[in-house]
Design a protein around this motif. Structure first.
Motif, PDB file in Angstrom:
ATOM      1  N   THR A 194       0.849  -1.182   0.000  1.00  0.00           N
ATOM      2  CA  THR A 194       0.000   0.000   0.000  1.00  0.00           C
ATOM      3  C   THR A 194       0.887   1.234   0.000  1.00  0.00           C
ATOM      4  N   THR A 195       0.351   2.343  -0.504  1.00  0.00           N
ATOM      5  CA  THR A 195       1.126   3.575  -0.593  1.00  0.00           C
ATOM      6  C   THR A 195       1.050   4.347   0.714  1.00  0.00           C
ATOM      7  N   ASP A 196       2.204   4.610   1.297  1.00  0.00           N
ATOM      8  CA  ASP A 196       2.300   5.421   2.508  1.00  0.00           C
ATOM      9  C   ASP A 196       2.653   6.850   2.129  1.00  0.00           C
ATOM     10  N   ILE A 197       2.131   7.811   2.880  1.00  0.00           N
ATOM     11  CA  ILE A 197       2.319   9.225   2.576  1.00  0.00           C
ATOM     12  C   ILE A 197       3.029   9.909   3.732  1.00  0.00           C
ATOM     13  N   VAL A 198       4.056  10.685   3.383  1.00  0.00           N
ATOM     14  CA  VAL A 198       4.782  11.468   4.370  1.00  0.00           C
ATOM     15  C   VAL A 198       4.820  12.914   3.900  1.00  0.00           C
ATOM     16  N   LEU A 199       4.176  13.800   4.642  1.00  0.00           N
ATOM     17  CA  LEU A 199       4.215  15.225   4.341  1.00  0.00           C
ATOM     18  C   LEU A 199       5.448  15.834   4.997  1.00  0.00           C
ATOM     19  N   THR A 200       6.051  16.818   4.331  1.00  0.00           N
ATOM     20  CA  THR A 200       7.312  17.374   4.815  1.00  0.00           C
ATOM     21  C   THR A 200       7.302  18.892   4.826  1.00  0.00           C
ATOM     22  N   GLN A 201       8.175  19.465   5.636  1.00  0.00           N
ATOM     23  CA  GLN A 201       8.400  20.907   5.669  1.00  0.00           C
ATOM     24  C   GLN A 201       9.900  21.151   5.618  1.00  0.00           C
ATOM     25  N   GLU A 202      10.317  22.007   4.679  1.00  0.00           N
ATOM     26  CA  GLU A 202      11.733  22.340   4.576  1.00  0.00           C
ATOM     27  C   GLU A 202      12.084  23.452   5.558  1.00  0.00           C
ATOM     28  N   ILE A 203      13.121  23.228   6.359  1.00  0.00           N
ATOM     29  CA  ILE A 203      13.586  24.222   7.329  1.00  0.00           C
ATOM     30  C   ILE A 203      15.096  24.400   7.149  1.00  0.00           C
ATOM     31  N   GLU A 204      15.478  25.615   6.749  1.00  0.00           N
ATOM     32  CA  GLU A 204      16.886  25.940   6.515  1.00  0.00           C
ATOM     33  C   GLU A 204      17.568  24.923   5.607  1.00  0.00           C
ATOM     34  N   GLY A 205      16.853  24.564   4.528  1.00  0.00           N
ATOM     35  CA  GLY A 205      17.425  23.694   3.509  1.00  0.00           C
ATOM     36  C   GLY A 205      17.308  22.213   3.765  1.00  0.00           C
TER      37      GLY A 205
END
Length: 363
Positions: A225-236
């Motif tokens: 199954t497809t797992d989803i990970v949301l991300t936020q870039e902080i200082e590169g």
């Protein structure tokens, strides 16, 4: 029997040229098989007197989860042709799927995408809306598409095929969660402009040039199954947007890898998933602002965020009225436009670990 289909989009058009509006319905579905017959779009012919009959031979085979339909005579033969936007690959959000260019042969439609718009067979995002407009002012209809995790894309009609000319159209690469798109001459200069509805700026998810919001999607646990990970870039550096308490139950291997919430909190996406990211689907968003794009008449568009009132919630639909502008659009002359916009903002349960959106309606 058609009640088993999920209706993800629809539009009325005179498909057979008899003066009566027929009904095209786009079929979608996330939990269906990618080859399910329930993904087939449908065309209902208006018999008059409120009677519609499905024409089972009018459309080509379309085993695709679709949601947007735009009608326009892009072949120049006097009949309304169709662009049908692929929404996603079933069971695999956020993997995109193909779209269609359907030539109207007089009530029946032929798929000419491979010849007339091959770049639309593998679009760079999940299409939510599209408009036909002559942005090159050469008398031929061009195409603009919008979608999730993608930038607005411009396709020029050169008389033989549609060519992706997005890079030369002026606005920056505004990758967003675009839900809606409409055209209108909002500054009365004789050139069609665009209004694009996005997620809005009144939400927990934020993105900017220096801190982009992103997503990785793959089978990180090996359970098919497809797992989803949301991300936020902080200082590169990219970090998971949610903590271990949210991701741990969905991706059970993380609970083995990280024994405490503190150890996970400081880990980057690369430290968490390592080489598994190489095969993952990865998208980023540059802006969540709903936007007005002004056409300068020379094939270029300048982008302006809509006023704050239009940013309070996602804009899922836009209605353009041929009347004076009620609310000033950036870059236009207040009270002297030829179009005003009404925005519909109702959004149900979001798709990837989000809370429910609020609703709104404004102009």
């Amino acid at each position: 029997a058609d009640q088993e289909h999920e209706d993800w989009g629809a539009m009325f058009l005179d498909a057979d040229g008899d003066g009566l509006l027929d009904l095209y319905v786009a079929s979608g579905g996330y939990h269906l098989s990618p080859v399910s017959d329930l993904l087939q779009d449908r065309l209902y012919i208006n018999q008059g007197g409120g009677m519609f009959v499905k024409d089972t031979t009018a459309l080509p085979r379309m085993s695709t989860s679709t949601a947007s339909v735009a009608a326009g005579d892009f072949t120049g033969d006097g009949r309304l042709d169709l662009f049908v936007g692929g929404r996603l690959l079933p069971r695999n959000y956020p993997v995109p799927t193909r779209s269609y260019l359907l030539r109207n042969d007089g009530g029946s439609f032929t798929d000419i995408t491979e010849v007339a718009g091959p770049e639309l067979v593998r679009p760079g995002g999940m299409i939510t809306d599209a408009v036909w407009m002559d942005f090159t002012t050469d008398g031929q209809l061009d195409l603009v598409t919008a979608g999730e995790w993608m930038q607005l894309r411009f396709y020029e009609n050169d008389g033989e095929r549609l060519r992706d000319v997005t890079a030369s159209m002026g606005p920056p690469a505004m990758r967003g969660w675009w839900y809606s798109l409409e055209a209108g001459d909002f500054n009365s200069d004789g050139h069609p402009d665009l209004v694009a509805g996005n997620l809005g700026l009144n939400y927990a998810f934020k993105t900017s040039k220096d801190s982009t919001f992103g997503i990785y999607a793959d089978d990180f646990t090996g359970n098919r199954t497809t797992d989803i990970v949301l991300t936020q870039e902080i200082e590169g550096t990219e970090y998971p947007f949610f903590g271990l308490a949210k991701l741990g139950p969905a991706i059970y291997t993380l609970n083995v890898q990280f024994s405490t919430y503190e150890s996970f909190a400081g880990a980057s996406v690369q430290e968490v998933f390592g080489s598994r990211l190489k095969q993952a689907v990865h998208y980023e968003a540059d802006t969540f602002a709903s936007t007005y794009l002004q056409n300068d008449g020379h094939g270029n568009f300048a982008a302006f965020p809509l006023p704050n009132l239009a940013q309070i919630s996602p804009i899922n639909d836009i209605i353009v009225h041929d009347s004076s502008i009620r609310q000033r659009v950036p870059g236009s002359s207040a009270g002297h436009g030829s179009g005003s916009c009404h925005y519909a903002d109702r959004q149900g349960r979001p798709r990837c670990e989000q809370q429910r959106f609020t609703s709104g309606l404004h102009d």
